[in-house]
Design a protein around this motif. Sequence first.
Motif, mmCIF file in Angstrom:
data_model
loop_
_atom_site.group_PDB
_atom_site.id
_atom_site.type_symbol
_atom_site.label_atom_id
_atom_site.label_comp_id
_atom_site.label_asym_id
_atom_site.label_seq_id
_atom_site.Cartn_x
_atom_site.Cartn_y
_atom_site.Cartn_z
ATOM 1 N N ALA A 173 37.231 131.928 -11.189
ATOM 2 C CA ALA A 173 38.475 131.232 -10.800
ATOM 3 C C ALA A 173 39.443 132.244 -10.200
ATOM 4 N N GLU A 174 40.608 132.442 -10.856
ATOM 5 C CA GLU A 174 41.537 133.462 -10.373
ATOM 6 C C GLU A 174 41.845 134.463 -11.468
ATOM 7 N N ASN A 175 40.926 134.545 -12.441
ATOM 8 C CA ASN A 175 41.127 135.455 -13.563
ATOM 9 C C ASN A 175 40.656 136.872 -13.271
ATOM 10 N N ALA A 176 39.875 137.054 -12.202
ATOM 11 C CA ALA A 176 39.449 138.389 -11.788
ATOM 12 C C ALA A 176 39.303 138.378 -10.272
ATOM 13 N N THR A 177 40.200 139.062 -9.597
ATOM 14 C CA THR A 177 40.176 139.132 -8.139
ATOM 15 C C THR A 177 40.253 140.599 -7.728
ATOM 16 N N HIS A 178 40.235 140.862 -6.423
ATOM 17 C CA HIS A 178 40.265 142.249 -5.957
ATOM 18 C C HIS A 178 41.700 142.726 -5.747
ATOM 19 N N THR A 179 42.512 142.515 -6.751
ATOM 20 C CA THR A 179 43.881 143.008 -6.802
ATOM 21 C C THR A 179 44.387 142.880 -8.231
ATOM 22 N N LEU A 180 45.355 143.702 -8.584
ATOM 23 C CA LEU A 180 46.143 143.422 -9.777
ATOM 24 C C LEU A 180 46.921 142.140 -9.511
ATOM 25 N N HIS A 181 46.775 141.164 -10.387
ATOM 26 C CA HIS A 181 47.425 139.873 -10.175
ATOM 27 C C HIS A 181 48.829 139.893 -10.771
ATOM 28 N N ASN A 182 49.491 138.757 -10.696
ATOM 29 C CA ASN A 182 50.858 138.619 -11.201
ATOM 30 C C ASN A 182 50.872 138.150 -12.651
ATOM 31 N N LEU A 183 51.700 138.771 -13.452
ATOM 32 C CA LEU A 183 52.058 138.208 -14.751
ATOM 33 C C LEU A 183 53.295 137.329 -14.615
ATOM 34 N N LEU A 184 54.065 137.588 -13.588
ATOM 35 C CA LEU A 184 55.187 136.717 -13.220
ATOM 36 C C LEU A 184 55.345 136.833 -11.715
ATOM 37 N N THR A 185 55.079 135.746 -10.996
ATOM 38 C CA THR A 185 55.122 135.809 -9.543
ATOM 39 C C THR A 185 56.558 135.957 -9.049
ATOM 40 N N LEU A 186 56.706 136.568 -7.880
ATOM 41 C CA LEU A 186 58.037 136.759 -7.319
ATOM 42 C C LEU A 186 58.684 135.437 -6.918
ATOM 43 N N ARG A 187 57.881 134.404 -6.724
ATOM 44 C CA ARG A 187 58.458 133.096 -6.413
ATOM 45 C C ARG A 187 59.012 132.425 -7.664
ATOM 46 N N GLY A 188 58.570 132.905 -8.843
ATOM 47 C CA GLY A 188 58.975 132.297 -10.102
ATOM 48 C C GLY A 188 57.840 131.506 -10.720
ATOM 49 N N ALA A 189 57.747 131.516 -12.013
ATOM 50 C CA ALA A 189 56.732 130.770 -12.781
ATOM 51 C C ALA A 189 56.964 131.089 -14.250
ATOM 52 N N LEU A 190 56.178 130.467 -15.102
ATOM 53 C CA LEU A 190 56.180 130.870 -16.506
ATOM 54 C C LEU A 190 55.501 132.236 -16.612
ATOM 55 N N VAL A 191 55.996 133.086 -17.508
ATOM 56 C CA VAL A 191 55.382 134.394 -17.704
ATOM 57 C C VAL A 191 54.000 134.218 -18.320
ATOM 58 N N ARG A 192 53.019 134.857 -17.719
ATOM 59 C CA ARG A 192 51.645 134.749 -18.199
ATOM 60 C C ARG A 192 51.388 135.752 -19.327
ATOM 61 N N ASP A 193 50.345 135.493 -20.090
ATOM 62 C CA ASP A 193 50.061 136.280 -21.287
ATOM 63 C C ASP A 193 48.953 137.291 -20.998
ATOM 64 N N PRO A 194 49.279 138.559 -20.747
ATOM 65 C CA PRO A 194 48.236 139.528 -20.407
ATOM 66 C C PRO A 194 47.294 139.826 -21.562
ATOM 67 N N ARG A 195 47.783 139.673 -22.777
ATOM 68 C CA ARG A 195 46.921 139.908 -23.940
ATOM 69 C C ARG A 195 45.811 138.863 -23.992
ATOM 70 N N ALA A 196 46.180 137.587 -23.801
ATOM 71 C CA ALA A 196 45.171 136.527 -23.771
ATOM 72 C C ALA A 196 44.261 136.677 -22.554
#
Length: 633
Positions: A280-303
């Motif tokens: 899906a989008e859980n492993a891509t060829h970049t460090l992904h966002n924990l909080l996108t610059l457009r805004g969103a709920l903060v994601r859980d890096p531990r999970a």
Amino acid sequence: MENGRGHDAYEAVAAAHREARAGDAFANRTDFDDATRGFIAALEPCVIRSEDGSVVWDGDAYAFLNGDRPDTVHPSLWRQSCLVALQGLFQVAEGVYQVRGLDLSNMTIVEGDSGVVVIDPLISEETAAAALALYRANRGDRPVTGVLYTHSHADHFGGVKGVTSQADVDAGRVPVLAPAGFVEHAVGENVYAGTAMARRAGYMYGAGLPKGPRGQVGAGLGQTTSTGRVTLIPPTVDITHTGQEETVDGVRMVFQLTPGTEAPAEFNLLLPEHRALCMAENATHTLHNLLTLRGALVRDPRAWAAYLTESIALFGDECDVVFASHHWPTWGGERAMSYLAEQRDLYAYLHDQTVRLLNQGYTGTEIAEVLRMPPALEAAWHAHGYYGSVSHNVKAVYQRYMGWFEGNPALLWQHPPEESARRYVEFMGGAEEVLHRARLSFEQGDYRWVAQVVDHVVFADPSNAQARELQADALEQLGYGAENGTWRNFYLTGAQELRGEPIGTPTTAASPDVIAALGLDQLVDSLAVRIDGPRAWHADAVVRFVLPGPDLLTLRLGNGVLTGVRGDNPAAGRPHAVLVLDEPRLRGLLLGAVSPQDLLRDEGVTLDGDPAAVAELFAYLDSPDPDFAIVTP
């Protein structure tokens, strides 16, 4: 500095790029080999239009990437954009194909017994239709027999009506599979704060920037977002637990549910007969966002890290290729698992080290300045911050645990930006003195400080043309120097708007299909966040809607708050009016398609009580502003 609409890179930026380009890392062509492996055909020309002829996707606009890298683009971001801009139909495994480079995301097509199963049909109906047509032109006119949404972001479901129809889904010919909670999160994110997110997304993806070496070169995750029609067909099959198996048109799939990772509703899936693992989008060829610059709920890096560990344990011995809904696959079981382990370590390290340092009293801003990734991760191209970044991800982890307040009481009750700016500029000796000193800093290459300090002058007096131009010049150089695609787009879009070229809000994910998927409770919530509270302080209206069933929905407006209560619940209070009607009429009222007055004149509606109470509910709605200012007050 010069006067004008944009400049080349100054020496400070060019020197930093020469340093970044040093060494032999750029000689490694493995990613280019993987990104071109299995190529079958490209879309030529790579221009996709809507029914009215407007361009919704122009891959050919990135042809400049075939030339030499200029100093106006970070060498690592240029490399990433060259990879991401590669477009066409590719074979991933026997019977598994991807169309890449026709939108921000990829569309995966798995051949079944009688047709094809489509995984993640892009953002727009038009780009999805073009992707399917490209597949069919090279593999045959197979019908779509199933659709999967891996998660609840629009670039993974918005093009669904380009590959199938609501009628085929309703008839049972095409099942639609999605993770549990998909609809709630897909429509909630795009509606509740959708206007603000869409405006900021225009900055994030650089939709209003010209394509080229001094403008938009990509967004790290994909080149940009398409601007066609966003559609949605609600799922017919929910994936509720890890280990769940489903077979669609002979295609067997084993699911891993991963809520709270890159999206609040998401799954990975194994195609066992193909030995292919979709991340899906859980492993891509970049460090992904924990909080996108457009805004969103903060994601859980531990999970997120824990689910990647689980993916390796569940599927490590059963796959020969790992692919995702962005970027290119990784082939070979050992390589693929090493890649997943490094992706896991990315999020785990960010989480653990940020928490360690915040427990030593460092703030998010301070941690972002000092935290460095381990050398092995810094050396891995897929761990670079092209889309997410170490800097803003660290601040997201801090925000997740500690919130906006850093603990210093001096920061507890600050003046808002405009008031602060006026005071700062006065304390610093006035706008002329600030700009004089800022120009000296600009000449020294300290663009970061220039942007920080001149921002005060712009907010104190947005009509100050010299301040706006200097701020635009500083943001432009910061954009040229950014390895992160979304940082570059933010900086350059800000510079463009400061120079008098507003972009507005190029796209919105709150399309008619997304709105139609809102449940009644979500519709009420979407209205509640539009109530102008101060105007509604003294409003008092309680209206009960009796639906077939009978189902009851009571709306109460009091103390500036709109509350919905289901059923015969004492919390609803005594109604001032009771309406008996069907759900389509109620939805029309809540969506604003029908006025209260017109509804009450409808022969299909029965009213008992005060008709003025119905109008009162909707008299205090505020309209969101899709073009609000960002780089000015």
